[in-house]
Motif scaffolding. Structure first.
Motif, PDB file in Angstrom:
ATOM      1  N   UNK A  63      16.883  11.810  11.726  1.00 58.04           N
ATOM      2  CA  UNK A  63      17.367  11.444  10.379  1.00 58.04           C
ATOM      3  C   UNK A  63      18.809  10.951  10.435  1.00 58.04           C
ATOM      4  N   UNK A  64      19.651  11.616  11.213  1.00 54.47           N
ATOM      5  CA  UNK A  64      21.042  11.164  11.292  1.00 54.47           C
ATOM      6  C   UNK A  64      21.143   9.809  11.973  1.00 54.47           C
ATOM      7  N   UNK A  65      20.306   9.570  12.967  1.00 51.79           N
ATOM      8  CA  UNK A  65      20.304   8.268  13.637  1.00 51.79           C
ATOM      9  C   UNK A  65      19.838   7.171  12.687  1.00 51.79           C
ATOM     10  N   UNK A  66      18.857   7.499  11.842  1.00 53.65           N
ATOM     11  CA  UNK A  66      18.371   6.515  10.872  1.00 53.65           C
ATOM     12  C   UNK A  66      19.446   6.201   9.833  1.00 53.65           C
ATOM     13  N   UNK A  67      20.134   7.219   9.352  1.00 55.54           N
ATOM     14  CA  UNK A  67      21.207   7.003   8.375  1.00 55.54           C
ATOM     15  C   UNK A  67      22.286   6.110   8.974  1.00 55.54           C
ATOM     16  N   UNK A  85      25.182  15.405  -3.156  1.00 52.20           N
ATOM     17  CA  UNK A  85      26.544  14.974  -2.859  1.00 52.20           C
ATOM     18  C   UNK A  85      27.577  15.879  -3.534  1.00 52.20           C
ATOM     19  N   UNK A  86      27.153  16.623  -4.542  1.00 51.37           N
ATOM     20  CA  UNK A  86      28.049  17.557  -5.226  1.00 51.37           C
ATOM     21  C   UNK A  86      28.541  18.664  -4.285  1.00 51.37           C
ATOM     22  N   UNK A  87      27.856  18.865  -3.168  1.00 53.94           N
ATOM     23  CA  UNK A  87      28.213  19.921  -2.220  1.00 53.94           C
ATOM     24  C   UNK A  87      29.134  19.430  -1.099  1.00 53.94           C
ATOM     25  N   UNK A  88      29.567  18.177  -1.176  1.00 51.46           N
ATOM     26  CA  UNK A  88      30.380  17.584  -0.114  1.00 51.46           C
ATOM     27  C   UNK A  88      31.798  17.355  -0.629  1.00 51.46           C
ATOM     28  N   UNK A  89      32.786  17.690   0.186  1.00 50.48           N
ATOM     29  CA  UNK A  89      34.172  17.524  -0.241  1.00 50.48           C
ATOM     30  C   UNK A  89      34.546  16.039  -0.311  1.00 50.48           C
ATOM     31  N   UNK A 130       9.870  19.999  20.883  1.00 51.66           N
ATOM     32  CA  UNK A 130      10.930  19.530  19.991  1.00 51.66           C
ATOM     33  C   UNK A 130      11.455  20.645  19.106  1.00 51.66           C
ATOM     34  N   UNK A 131      12.752  20.563  18.821  1.00 53.15           N
ATOM     35  CA  UNK A 131      13.439  21.496  17.940  1.00 53.15           C
ATOM     36  C   UNK A 131      13.994  20.734  16.745  1.00 53.15           C
ATOM     37  N   UNK A 132      14.014  21.370  15.600  1.00 56.35           N
ATOM     38  CA  UNK A 132      14.587  20.761  14.402  1.00 56.35           C
ATOM     39  C   UNK A 132      16.104  20.845  14.458  1.00 56.35           C
ATOM     40  N   UNK A 133      16.746  19.742  14.192  1.00 57.48           N
ATOM     41  CA  UNK A 133      18.203  19.692  14.123  1.00 57.48           C
ATOM     42  C   UNK A 133      18.605  18.435  13.381  1.00 57.48           C
ATOM     43  N   UNK A 134      19.811  18.452  12.814  1.00 59.99           N
ATOM     44  CA  UNK A 134      20.210  17.309  11.981  1.00 59.99           C
ATOM     45  C   UNK A 134      21.546  16.709  12.357  1.00 59.99           C
ATOM     46  N   UNK A 135      22.273  17.304  13.278  1.00 60.77           N
ATOM     47  CA  UNK A 135      23.601  16.825  13.637  1.00 60.77           C
ATOM     48  C   UNK A 135      24.432  16.671  12.360  1.00 60.77           C
ATOM     49  N   UNK A 136      24.563  17.777  11.643  1.00 60.06           N
ATOM     50  CA  UNK A 136      25.148  17.782  10.299  1.00 60.06           C
ATOM     51  C   UNK A 136      26.559  17.229  10.206  1.00 60.06           C
ATOM     52  N   UNK A 144      21.141  21.924   4.972  1.00 61.66           N
ATOM     53  CA  UNK A 144      20.001  22.330   4.149  1.00 61.66           C
ATOM     54  C   UNK A 144      19.166  21.129   3.738  1.00 61.66           C
ATOM     55  N   UNK A 145      19.758  20.213   3.034  1.00 56.97           N
ATOM     56  CA  UNK A 145      19.055  19.010   2.591  1.00 56.97           C
ATOM     57  C   UNK A 145      18.637  18.152   3.782  1.00 56.97           C
ATOM     58  N   UNK A 146      19.498  18.083   4.785  1.00 58.43           N
ATOM     59  CA  UNK A 146      19.212  17.228   5.936  1.00 58.43           C
ATOM     60  C   UNK A 146      18.060  17.768   6.786  1.00 58.43           C
ATOM     61  N   UNK A 147      17.817  19.071   6.744  1.00 58.04           N
ATOM     62  CA  UNK A 147      16.668  19.621   7.476  1.00 58.04           C
ATOM     63  C   UNK A 147      15.371  19.070   6.906  1.00 58.04           C
ATOM     64  N   UNK A 148      15.300  18.997   5.594  1.00 55.21           N
ATOM     65  CA  UNK A 148      14.111  18.417   4.953  1.00 55.21           C
ATOM     66  C   UNK A 148      13.981  16.944   5.309  1.00 55.21           C
TER      67      UNK A 148
END
Length: 170
Positions: A63-67, A85-89, A130-136, A144-148
């Motif tokens: 997902x991060x690579x696609x973004x 986006x409300x959760x991001x500084x 494979x393991x789930x990860x998002x490189x947050x 949280x959102x990026x895991x989905x």
């Protein structure tokens, strides 16, 4: 030996990382370790050879690579309207917005992203786990959102069934 999970160090190389039984993060790091251009499809057979029978662990962070692949597109810019986006500084949002750039290009998978998808499918066929990860830390990867989003991307782009995607997280 201490088990590690991380990138493929250039000084070590992909084969040595796999021989040591280390887990690998990020499809793009595997792609670069196989081919400096990151898109040499002839190297997919090399990946199959290296990964077959090893039962290696890989965290695709697709997902991060696609973004990142969509930076500079209207699709990327539209993500700033999402409620999470409300959760991001504000400082982080400013950095992420800097990738919008003036004038947007059409949203289409780049050759680099297409190679990473092909590589992921080869690894899957070779028996990779494979393991789930998002490189947050990457743009628009909100905890949280990026895991989905990663689960969705594994299914949509990676050819995983929903069950297979869920297994990466359990």
């Amino acid at each position: 030996a201490l088990p590690l999970d991380g990138h493929v160090p250039e000084a070590v190389g992909l084969q040595a990382v796999l021989e040591a039984g280390q887990a690998i993060q990020h499809m793009d790091k595997i792609a670069v370790a196989l081919s400096r251009s990151g898109t040499d499809t002839a190297r997919l057979s090399e990946a199959r050879r290296l990964f077959t029978g090893r039962r290696a662990w890989v965290t695709p962070t697709l997902a991060s690579l696609r973004v990142l692949d969509r930076a500079g597109t209207a699709e990327y810019a539209a993500r700033f309207e999402r409620p999470e986006m409300a959760y991001v500084d504000s400082e982080t949002i400013a950095w992420w917005r800097s990738l919008i750039r003036s004038g947007t290009r059409p949203a289409a998978d780049s050759p680099i992203y297409r190679f990473q998808i092909a590589l992921l499918r080869v690894l899957k066929e070779a028996g990779t786990r494979f393991l789930l990860g998002t490189d947050a830390a990457n743009p628009l990867m909100i905890a949280g959102f990026s895991a989905h989003e990663e689960l969705e991307t594994l299914v949509r782009d990676g050819g995983f069934s929903r069950f297979e995607a869920l297994l990466t997280a359990t």
